[in-house]
Each structure stands twice: as structure tokens, then as C-alpha cells.
Scaffold this motif. Structure first.
Motif, PDB file in Angstrom:
ATOM      1  N   LEU A  32       0.468  -1.328   0.012  1.00 34.79           N
ATOM      2  CA  LEU A  32      -0.102   0.082  -0.249  1.00 34.79           C
ATOM      3  C   LEU A  32       0.756   1.079  -0.277  1.00 34.79           C
ATOM      4  CD1 LEU A  32      -2.893  -0.648   2.413  1.00 34.79           C
ATOM      5  CD2 LEU A  32      -3.277  -0.167   0.395  1.00 34.79           C
ATOM      6  N   THR A  33       0.804   2.020  -1.028  1.00 30.81           N
ATOM      7  CA  THR A  33       1.323   3.903  -0.771  1.00 30.81           C
ATOM      8  C   THR A  33       0.295   4.750   0.222  1.00 30.81           C
ATOM      9  OG1 THR A  33       0.059   4.683  -2.905  1.00 30.81           O
ATOM     10  CG2 THR A  33       2.555   2.763  -3.221  1.00 30.81           C
ATOM     11  N   LEU A  34       1.113   5.349   0.443  1.00 24.14           N
ATOM     12  CA  LEU A  34       0.555   6.546   1.648  1.00 24.14           C
ATOM     13  C   LEU A  34      -0.640   7.724   0.209  1.00 24.14           C
ATOM     14  CD1 LEU A  34       2.911   8.361   3.403  1.00 24.14           C
ATOM     15  CD2 LEU A  34       1.760   6.073   4.256  1.00 24.14           C
ATOM     16  N   GLN A  36      -2.772   5.827  -1.639  1.00 22.76           N
ATOM     17  CA  GLN A  36      -3.416   5.011  -2.520  1.00 22.76           C
ATOM     18  C   GLN A  36      -4.775   5.484  -0.885  1.00 22.76           C
ATOM     19  OE1 GLN A  36      -1.672   1.371  -2.852  1.00 22.76           O
ATOM     20  NE2 GLN A  36      -2.720   1.307  -4.836  1.00 22.76           N
ATOM     21  N   ILE A  37      -3.919   5.528   0.875  1.00 23.34           N
ATOM     22  CA  ILE A  37      -4.954   4.871   1.803  1.00 23.34           C
ATOM     23  C   ILE A  37      -5.106   6.899   1.889  1.00 23.34           C
ATOM     24  CG2 ILE A  37      -4.602   5.204   4.604  1.00 23.34           C
ATOM     25  CD1 ILE A  37      -1.676   3.509   3.807  1.00 23.34           C
ATOM     26  N   ARG A  38      -4.360   7.177   1.690  1.00 24.69           N
ATOM     27  CA  ARG A  38      -5.138   9.289   1.260  1.00 24.69           C
ATOM     28  C   ARG A  38      -6.001   9.069   0.755  1.00 24.69           C
ATOM     29  NH1 ARG A  38      -1.063  12.184  -0.866  1.00 24.69           N
ATOM     30  NH2 ARG A  38      -2.420  12.429  -2.446  1.00 24.69           N
ATOM     31  N   GLU A  39      -5.982   8.348  -0.419  1.00 19.94           N
ATOM     32  CA  GLU A  39      -7.256   8.807  -1.578  1.00 19.94           C
ATOM     33  C   GLU A  39      -8.506   8.151  -1.453  1.00 19.94           C
ATOM     34  OE1 GLU A  39      -7.391  11.852  -3.872  1.00 19.94           O
ATOM     35  OE2 GLU A  39      -5.427  12.310  -2.427  1.00 19.94           O
ATOM     36  N   GLN A  40      -8.300   6.631  -0.728  1.00 22.05           N
ATOM     37  CA  GLN A  40      -8.941   5.501  -0.567  1.00 22.05           C
ATOM     38  C   GLN A  40     -10.082   5.248   0.423  1.00 22.05           C
ATOM     39  OE1 GLN A  40      -8.593   2.290  -3.997  1.00 22.05           O
ATOM     40  NE2 GLN A  40      -6.505   3.651  -4.346  1.00 22.05           N
ATOM     41  N   LEU A  41      -8.994   5.497   1.714  1.00 28.00           N
ATOM     42  CA  LEU A  41      -9.272   5.187   2.801  1.00 28.00           C
ATOM     43  C   LEU A  41      -9.887   6.926   3.558  1.00 28.00           C
ATOM     44  CD1 LEU A  41      -7.111   2.197   3.934  1.00 28.00           C
ATOM     45  CD2 LEU A  41      -9.417   2.489   3.169  1.00 28.00           C
ATOM     46  N   LEU A  62       0.199   8.117   6.910  1.00 27.06           N
ATOM     47  CA  LEU A  62       1.035   7.541   7.246  1.00 27.06           C
ATOM     48  C   LEU A  62       1.141   6.260   8.781  1.00 27.06           C
ATOM     49  CD1 LEU A  62       3.839   7.171   7.348  1.00 27.06           C
ATOM     50  CD2 LEU A  62       4.895   8.680   8.177  1.00 27.06           C
ATOM     51  N   ALA A  63       0.340   6.878   9.381  1.00 27.14           N
ATOM     52  CA  ALA A  63      -0.399   6.740  11.113  1.00 27.14           C
ATOM     53  C   ALA A  63      -0.967   5.035  10.905  1.00 27.14           C
ATOM     54  CB  ALA A  63      -0.754   7.361  11.489  1.00 27.14           C
ATOM     55  N   ILE A  64      -1.628   5.524   9.578  1.00 30.81           N
ATOM     56  CA  ILE A  64      -2.611   4.111   9.336  1.00 30.81           C
ATOM     57  C   ILE A  64      -1.664   2.987   8.864  1.00 30.81           C
ATOM     58  CG2 ILE A  64      -4.620   3.398   7.941  1.00 30.81           C
ATOM     59  CD1 ILE A  64      -5.732   6.383   7.939  1.00 30.81           C
ATOM     60  N   LYS A  65      -0.959   3.592   8.674  1.00 32.69           N
ATOM     61  CA  LYS A  65      -0.219   2.140   7.529  1.00 32.69           C
ATOM     62  C   LYS A  65       0.838   1.465   8.870  1.00 32.69           C
ATOM     63  CE  LYS A  65       3.233   1.063   4.170  1.00 32.69           C
ATOM     64  NZ  LYS A  65       3.414   1.821   2.368  1.00 32.69           N
TER      65      LYS A  65
END
Length: 360
Positions: A32-34, A36-41, A62-65
């Protein structure tokens, strides 16, 4: 009393290495990239920012990852990082009336200036698993929606115009900063709102639900729920005026509640208020219900003993970082404490057996 574990440092290093391996998961699966997390989660990112008191989508991602998706752990990471940042100044209060809305709905008026804007919402979905999401496909394309007006007035202004709702309170002095000063009780409303907006979403949601079921006697209507972006301005002493330094996405909820009046106030509606970072409407609505329940004393209402009315109970237990720390510390070594308890129980059992034998 805590005691050290022999060989603990090596065990902890190994645990950290294992954690990193588990965090990465199967190496054959793309990491997972940051972005991706920022935009899709995004909703998870918004919760971490709101309860972590730091508006930075990249750091929240970043914290979620790093936390393997554990949002409370991610919130803890964000708060810890926040304490390392210098305080350069304070921004001016944001004007939510100037919000560029993406979503704006009212349960009290069907037709209102600026109109109803459904925006991106789960409200009308069927809650059925969409297996098409499990397969890669074309990007969804939303139909073009009519442009929203630049600014839309607050719905409660319609009631305020006719004197049907209490005037919005104005604080003459700057509110205390909960991120820099410890919470003291009793707390004024600005301090309570800070604590609730940083509070655990599930806890605040449960308290709000309890008020709807009668534990607090507040029957609320959502006067307005709005989500959008507002500019942030900061005074620059060298310039002598304020400049815009950026914008943040906020969710604001104002609830309208019944009020029978008092010796000094006529019958009118009262307000509950919620404001959070990002699109976190469940939290904002729940926050506004709890805010109204906590105002029983200033409005001259009866205290019914409901948890949502108890300021000490709400503010002392809503913070998930404090709750997590106190809960999880019991898994640390307590060998000395337990041995003393064990010896006590053994002695009590021996005394009880002696008494039983003497009785026989």
C-alpha cells in the motif's frame, strides 16, 4: 509495581521485527502507498486527523499504515508527533458560513436558501456488498452536478431571524487550549467541545444514542449538516493584516432542540453543536447531541442522572488514548502485586479452613 522481564530488551527487539513483518504482509502482494490510503480510505484518514487534533492527510495516512489499520493506535501516533511540532502562531476563527459546501442537508426545512446538497453519502445506498470492487475495472464517473453557491447561510439563521432559537453564544476571551493545558472540571462549553471533538467516535456515538432513547431527554432535529472547505487565515504582525495560509475540510452540525423556557427565557429552540476535521458526519451529529445534553445546567433543566448529562463522566472517559493507555497497562508485568494478592488469598483460605475444622 512493575518489574523488568529478564531478557526483555532482546524479546522486544524481536517483537518489533515480527511486527514489521506482519505489517508488510505477503511480499507477493503490492505494498500500500500513502496516496492510496489518503485517497481511498479517506474516512479513516479523517477520523485520525479529527481525534488526533492534527490536520495533515499525508501524516494520517502514514499513521494508519504504520498502525496496520488500527485507528486508535494511528491516533496515538499522530498525537505523539503533534507534541514535537513548534507552535508558530494561532489562526483566526474560521467562518463556516463561508464554507464551499460539498454536502449540505437539513432535516428541518425542505426548501432553504442555497438548497439541499446531498453530496457523497452512504445515506441512500443499499448496504449490499459490491463484488465489482473486488475486480479491477474502469474508474467510476459521477454525473456532473450543478455548481453549489460560493457560500450558503446557516439554516439556524432562519429561526434566529424570528427569535425562535437561542442566540449563538459569543466567547469574549480566547478559549483554553486542551492540547496544551490539562482538562480541569468544571469545564466551560468551549473546553467541553474540544474534548468531545477529540473523543472516541464510538463512545460519543453511544452517548448520543442514549440521549435519543431517553437518557437525557433531548429530542433533536438536525437543523443543518454541512461538509466542505473553509479558508484558514492568520494575522501577520509585520504586515498588519491577515492572510490566507490554506484551507481545511470540516464537518459542521447544528441540531435544534426543544426548550420550554425558564424564568428569564421564553420558550424557544436551543442549539447543539458539532465541528470536526474532514468528512466525519456521524461524529459531528453525535457530538452535537452530547453537547446539548451537557448544557442542562446552564439552561435550568433537571439533571436526570443520564450519563450524557454528567460532565465528569463524559469528559473523563471520552478520550480513547487515555482509555487505551489505562486499559492496556494491565497486560504489563505486575508480578509483585499479584504475588502479594496470591499470598493474601492463601492466608484467607487457610484461616477459613481452620474455622471450618474447629466448627466440626
Amino acid at each position: 509495581m512493575y518489574v523488568a522481564v529478564k531478557g526483555g530488551e532482546r524479546a522486544i527487539d524481536n517483537a518489533h521485527a515480527w511486527l514489521a513483518e506482519e505489517r508488510r504482509g505477503d511480499p507477493s502482494v503490492t505494498e500500500l502507498t500513502l496516496p492510496q490510503i489518503r485517497e481511498q480510505l479517506k474516512l479513516a484518514v479523517n477520523r485520525v486527523m479529527a481525534e488526533g487534533s492534527l490536520y495533515d492527510p499525508d501524516l494520517a495516512a502514514l499513521a494508519i499504515k504504520q498502525a496496520r489499520g488500527d485507528l486508535i493506535e494511528a491516533i496515538f501516533l499522530i498525537r505523539a508527533y503533534r507534541t514535537t511540532l513548534p507552535r508558530l502562531g494561532a489562526s483566526q476563527p474560521v467562518e463556516t458560513a463561508a464554507m464551499a459546501v460539498d454536502r449540505r442537508v437539513s432535516a428541518t426545512f425542505k426548501d432553504l436558501p442555497g438548497g439541499q446538497v446531498l453530496g457523497p453519502t452512504f445515506d441512500y445506498t443499499h448496504r449490499l456488498l459490491d463484488f465489482k470492487l473486488a475486480a479491477e475495472g474502469e474508474l467510476p464517473v459521477a454525473p456532473l452536478a450543478p455548481a453549489s453557491p460560493e457560500t450558503v447561510p446557516h439554516v439556524t439563521g432562519l429561526l434566529d431571524r424570528d427569535g425562535l432559537i437561542e442566540a449563538a453564544p459569543r466567547e469574549e476571551t480566547p478559549p483554553p487550549d486542551l492540547t496544551r493545558e490539562p482538562l480541569e472540571l468544571p469545564a466551560n462549553r468551549p473546553l467541553r467541545l474540544q474534548a468531545i471533538t477529540r473523543g472516541d467516535e464510538g463512545f460519543i456515538l453511544s452517548l448520543a444514542y442514549s440521549t435519543q432513547r431517553g437518557y437525557g431527554r433531548t429530542h433533536a432535529f438536525v437543523g443543518e449538516l454541512r461538509i466542505g472547505r473553509v479558508p484558514v487565515e492568520m494575522d501577520i504582525p509585520e504586515l498588519g493584516f491577515a492572510i490566507e495560509i490554506g484551507e481545511v475540510e470540516l464537518t459542521e452540525c447544528e441540531t435544534v432542540n426543544q426548550f420550554k423556557g425558564s424564568k428569564t427565557e421564553p420558550p424557544q429552540f436551543t442549539r447543539g453543536y458539532g465541528l470536526t476535521f474532514g468528512q466525519t458526519e456521524r461524529k459531528a451529529i453525535a457530538m452535537s447531541l452530547v453537547d446539548r445534553a451537557l448544557r442542562w445546567q446552564e439552561l435550568g433543566e433537571d439533571f436526570t442522572g443520564a450519563p450524557a448529562q454528567d460532565e465528569e463522566f463524559v469528559l473523563s472517559h471520552c478520550d480513547n488514548i487515555q482509555a487505551t493507555g489505562f486499559l492496556e497497562h494491565i497486560k504489563l508485568p505486575h508480578y509483585v502485586d499479584f504475588q502479594s494478592e496470591l499470598e493474601l488469598v492463601r492466608r484467607l483460605r487457610a484461616e477459613a479452613m481452620q474455622i471450618q475444622e474447629a466448627a466440626e
